[in-house]
Write a protein that holds these residues in place. Structure first.
Motif, PDB file in Angstrom:
ATOM      1  N   SER A  46      12.528 -18.178   4.415  1.00  0.00           N
ATOM      2  CA  SER A  46      13.602 -17.710   3.535  1.00  0.00           C
ATOM      3  C   SER A  46      13.055 -17.332   2.163  1.00  0.00           C
ATOM      4  N   ASN A  47      11.769 -17.490   1.978  1.00  0.00           N
ATOM      5  CA  ASN A  47      11.146 -17.229   0.676  1.00  0.00           C
ATOM      6  C   ASN A  47      10.012 -16.221   0.823  1.00  0.00           C
ATOM      7  N   LEU A  48      10.201 -15.283   1.761  1.00  0.00           N
ATOM      8  CA  LEU A  48       9.197 -14.266   2.054  1.00  0.00           C
ATOM      9  C   LEU A  48       9.810 -12.875   1.921  1.00  0.00           C
ATOM     10  N   GLY A  49       8.958 -11.886   1.662  1.00  0.00           N
ATOM     11  CA  GLY A  49       9.448 -10.514   1.561  1.00  0.00           C
ATOM     12  C   GLY A  49      10.280 -10.291   0.307  1.00  0.00           C
ATOM     13  N   ASP A  50      10.861  -9.092   0.206  1.00  0.00           N
ATOM     14  CA  ASP A  50      11.756  -8.804  -0.926  1.00  0.00           C
ATOM     15  C   ASP A  50      13.085  -9.517  -0.751  1.00  0.00           C
ATOM     16  N   ILE A  51      13.561  -9.537   0.499  1.00  0.00           N
ATOM     17  CA  ILE A  51      14.791 -10.238   0.847  1.00  0.00           C
ATOM     18  C   ILE A  51      14.576 -10.857   2.218  1.00  0.00           C
ATOM     19  N   SER A  52      15.027 -12.088   2.385  1.00  0.00           N
ATOM     20  CA  SER A  52      15.038 -12.718   3.701  1.00  0.00           C
ATOM     21  C   SER A  52      16.489 -12.995   4.078  1.00  0.00           C
ATOM     22  N   THR A  53      16.774 -12.948   5.365  1.00  0.00           N
ATOM     23  CA  THR A  53      18.140 -13.180   5.832  1.00  0.00           C
ATOM     24  C   THR A  53      18.148 -14.290   6.880  1.00  0.00           C
ATOM     25  N   THR A  54      19.306 -14.911   7.066  1.00  0.00           N
ATOM     26  CA  THR A  54      19.450 -15.841   8.178  1.00  0.00           C
ATOM     27  C   THR A  54      20.872 -15.807   8.697  1.00  0.00           C
ATOM     28  N   SER A  55      21.064 -16.485   9.823  1.00  0.00           N
ATOM     29  CA  SER A  55      22.367 -16.563  10.477  1.00  0.00           C
ATOM     30  C   SER A  55      22.733 -18.022  10.681  1.00  0.00           C
ATOM     31  N   PHE A  56      24.013 -18.315  10.512  1.00  0.00           N
ATOM     32  CA  PHE A  56      24.548 -19.641  10.824  1.00  0.00           C
ATOM     33  C   PHE A  56      25.479 -19.591  12.031  1.00  0.00           C
ATOM     34  N   PHE A  57      25.256 -18.637  12.923  1.00  0.00           N
ATOM     35  CA  PHE A  57      25.979 -18.581  14.193  1.00  0.00           C
ATOM     36  C   PHE A  57      25.873 -19.956  14.858  1.00  0.00           C
ATOM     37  N   PRO A  58      26.921 -20.434  15.530  1.00  0.00           N
ATOM     38  CA  PRO A  58      26.936 -21.822  16.004  1.00  0.00           C
ATOM     39  C   PRO A  58      25.708 -22.273  16.787  1.00  0.00           C
ATOM     40  N   ALA A  59      25.122 -21.400  17.595  1.00  0.00           N
ATOM     41  CA  ALA A  59      23.990 -21.809  18.432  1.00  0.00           C
ATOM     42  C   ALA A  59      22.641 -21.732  17.718  1.00  0.00           C
ATOM     43  N   LYS A  60      22.628 -21.281  16.468  1.00  0.00           N
ATOM     44  CA  LYS A  60      21.374 -21.256  15.715  1.00  0.00           C
ATOM     45  C   LYS A  60      20.954 -22.682  15.373  1.00  0.00           C
ATOM     46  N   PRO A  61      19.687 -22.881  15.020  1.00  0.00           N
ATOM     47  CA  PRO A  61      19.254 -24.230  14.670  1.00  0.00           C
ATOM     48  C   PRO A  61      20.111 -24.884  13.583  1.00  0.00           C
ATOM     49  N   LEU A  62      20.519 -24.122  12.583  1.00  0.00           N
ATOM     50  CA  LEU A  62      21.488 -24.586  11.585  1.00  0.00           C
ATOM     51  C   LEU A  62      22.716 -23.692  11.712  1.00  0.00           C
ATOM     52  N   GLY A  63      23.734 -24.202  12.401  1.00  0.00           N
ATOM     53  CA  GLY A  63      24.890 -23.362  12.715  1.00  0.00           C
ATOM     54  C   GLY A  63      26.171 -23.897  12.118  1.00  0.00           C
ATOM     55  N   CYS A  64      27.108 -22.992  11.860  1.00  0.00           N
ATOM     56  CA  CYS A  64      28.437 -23.383  11.417  1.00  0.00           C
ATOM     57  C   CYS A  64      29.375 -23.396  12.628  1.00  0.00           C
ATOM     58  N   LYS A  85       0.829  -1.213   0.000  1.00  0.00           N
ATOM     59  CA  LYS A  85       0.000   0.000   0.000  1.00  0.00           C
ATOM     60  C   LYS A  85       0.857   1.254   0.000  1.00  0.00           C
ATOM     61  N   HIS A  86       1.982   1.208   0.717  1.00  0.00           N
ATOM     62  CA  HIS A  86       2.828   2.399   0.866  1.00  0.00           C
ATOM     63  C   HIS A  86       4.129   2.302   0.064  1.00  0.00           C
ATOM     64  N   THR A  87       4.221   1.343  -0.831  1.00  0.00           N
ATOM     65  CA  THR A  87       5.401   1.137  -1.687  1.00  0.00           C
ATOM     66  C   THR A  87       6.678   1.023  -0.847  1.00  0.00           C
ATOM     67  N   LEU A  88       6.640   0.126   0.120  1.00  0.00           N
ATOM     68  CA  LEU A  88       7.784  -0.125   0.989  1.00  0.00           C
ATOM     69  C   LEU A  88       8.351  -1.513   0.717  1.00  0.00           C
ATOM     70  N   LYS A  89       9.618  -1.700   1.056  1.00  0.00           N
ATOM     71  CA  LYS A  89      10.269  -2.992   0.931  1.00  0.00           C
ATOM     72  C   LYS A  89      10.159  -3.754   2.254  1.00  0.00           C
ATOM     73  N   VAL A  90      10.183  -5.087   2.159  1.00  0.00           N
ATOM     74  CA  VAL A  90      10.136  -5.933   3.347  1.00  0.00           C
ATOM     75  C   VAL A  90      11.380  -6.813   3.378  1.00  0.00           C
ATOM     76  N   ILE A  91      12.124  -6.708   4.485  1.00  0.00           N
ATOM     77  CA  ILE A  91      13.276  -7.576   4.740  1.00  0.00           C
ATOM     78  C   ILE A  91      12.917  -8.449   5.933  1.00  0.00           C
ATOM     79  N   VAL A  92      12.912  -9.748   5.754  1.00  0.00           N
ATOM     80  CA  VAL A  92      12.606 -10.667   6.852  1.00  0.00           C
ATOM     81  C   VAL A  92      13.904 -11.020   7.568  1.00  0.00           C
ATOM     82  N   ASP A  93      13.991 -10.650   8.837  1.00  0.00           N
ATOM     83  CA  ASP A  93      15.136 -11.039   9.655  1.00  0.00           C
ATOM     84  C   ASP A  93      14.856 -12.437  10.205  1.00  0.00           C
ATOM     85  N   GLY A  94      15.379 -13.428   9.491  1.00  0.00           N
ATOM     86  CA  GLY A  94      15.177 -14.814   9.875  1.00  0.00           C
ATOM     87  C   GLY A  94      16.405 -15.422  10.518  1.00  0.00           C
TER      88      GLY A  94
END
Length: 364
Positions: free
Chosen positions: A172-190, A149-158
């Motif tokens: 990861s397939n929502l908004g204009d851009i979605s992001t994620t983290s692979f910090f060790p304690a995340k569900p999928l971590g490096c 409605k307001h011509t804004l972008k959406v970034i999903v902080d995932g």
């Protein structure tokens, strides 16, 4: 009994042979930057999420930076987000010279309350950043309707929610851009820092690929001011292995969460609420209690580690004092931050441990 909060060592031992082999392949080739494992992981992430483009990067924080830089967020712009999240969400807005504009949260999901967003939109507003807190996406359809409605972008902080779903789509397939983290304690971590951005927009994907290598469109030719935002080859190799097992680990996380809920449902505490049209990856299993400090101390005496995500909402943090928010402006976020407490959460929390935690979680 001593209960490990994230149990990273157990997971490593579980997949040790595969992980060690993957790391040694990188060592043998000595291709530590942008090696073939980087492209391999990006393809695997695309297959997992159905996003057209997955682009790895150096952290979940840099993923947010890349997203906002790709969308050309400039000094003086405003970006709407939640005050109840890890600081990186708003910190990256401020780092680009833009202004974080906070909106209070929904008291059940702890995510941004879409009904309060539109009042905060001004001619300077350029984007909305909802956070999939504790592993559950926000109400993206409501947010997207406002953004359109307001011509804004959406970034999903995932950063906390890789693998979660909203109406059967991964977040990861929502908004204009979605992001994620692979910090060790995340569900999928490096085994260090890492992250990724996802988009179905080819132009944005190309720009973010260039931004993460100092804005280069070819070697030593710089189209944009960028950053050193690459994910190391070794970290990509680790995540490639763990991604193969992720659906199983994710199912185990959700089983642990359900067992917690069953064990705690009769206690005078507020349990996690998952909306009917969403799934959570339960990056944390967070409950709300009164007398939190006392309860945490008693659990610690029994070897039960707990954590608080997060003890102070962002609008009250010293670093954001220049925004001139006052205590009481976001009452739900403030109330939840006073009561929230996370219990040990990983795919390997045993029935015995859950029983022990439940028995020692004494509410006066």
């Amino acid at each position: 009994m001593k209960i490990d909060f994230a149990n990273l060592q157990y997971q490593y031992q579980l997949y040790k042979e595969e992980i060690d082999e993957a790391i040694h392949k990188v060592l043998d080739k000595s291709n530590y930057i942008m090696g073939e494992e980087v492209n391999e992981l990006e393809k695997n992430l695309e297959n997992f999420t159905d996003a057209k483009n997955a682009i790895t990067c150096s952290s979940g924080t840099d993923a947010l930076l890349l997203a906002m830089m790709a969308l050309d967020i400039q000094p003086g712009d405003e970006v709407i987000t939640t005050p109840f999240t890890f600081i990186a969400t708003a910190e990256t807005i401020a780092l680009l010279g833009a202004k974080p504009v906070f909106v209070d949260i929904d008291e059940k999901t702890y995510n941004i309350d879409p009904s309060k967003i539109e009042d905060k939109i001004t001619p300077k507003t350029k984007a909305i950043i909802p956070v999939s807190l504790y592993g559950q996406p926000a109400d993206i359809d409501a947010i997207q309707t406002i953004a359109d409605k307001h011509t804004l972008k959406v970034i999903v902080d995932g950063a906390q929610s890789f693998g979660s779903t909203y109406k059967d789509k991964t977040d990861s397939n929502l908004g204009d851009i979605s992001t994620t983290s692979f910090f060790p304690a995340k569900p999928l971590g490096c085994f260090g820092d890492g992250g990724a951005v996802f988009t179905n927009d080819e132009t944005l994907a190309t720009k973010m690929k260039q931004l993460r290598v100092h804005g280069q469109n070819k070697r030593y030719h710089h189209k944009y001011i960028g950053l050193g935002g690459r994910m190391d080859t070794i970290q990509c190799a680790v995540v490639n292995v763990k991604l193969k097992h992720y659906k199983k680990d994710l199912a185990l996380r959700q089983e642990v969460a359900q067992k917690y809920t069953d064990a705690l449902k009769d206690k005078d505490i507020i349990l996690p609420f998952i909306a009917y049209d969403r799934t959570s990856v339960f990056a944390q299993y967070s409950i709300r209690v009164q007398d939190r400090d006392e309860i945490q101390a008693k659990l610690k005496e029994q070897g039960i580690t707990t954590a608080v995500h997060y003890p102070m909402p962002l609008h009250l943090q010293e670093c954001f004092s220049y925004l001139e928010y006052k205590k009481g402006e976001f009452p739900t976020a403030e109330k939840v931050s006073d009561e929230i407490m996370s219990l040990p959460m990983n795919p390997y929390v045993s029935d015995e441990e859950i029983k022990f935690i439940s028995e020692n979680l004494i509410i006066s």
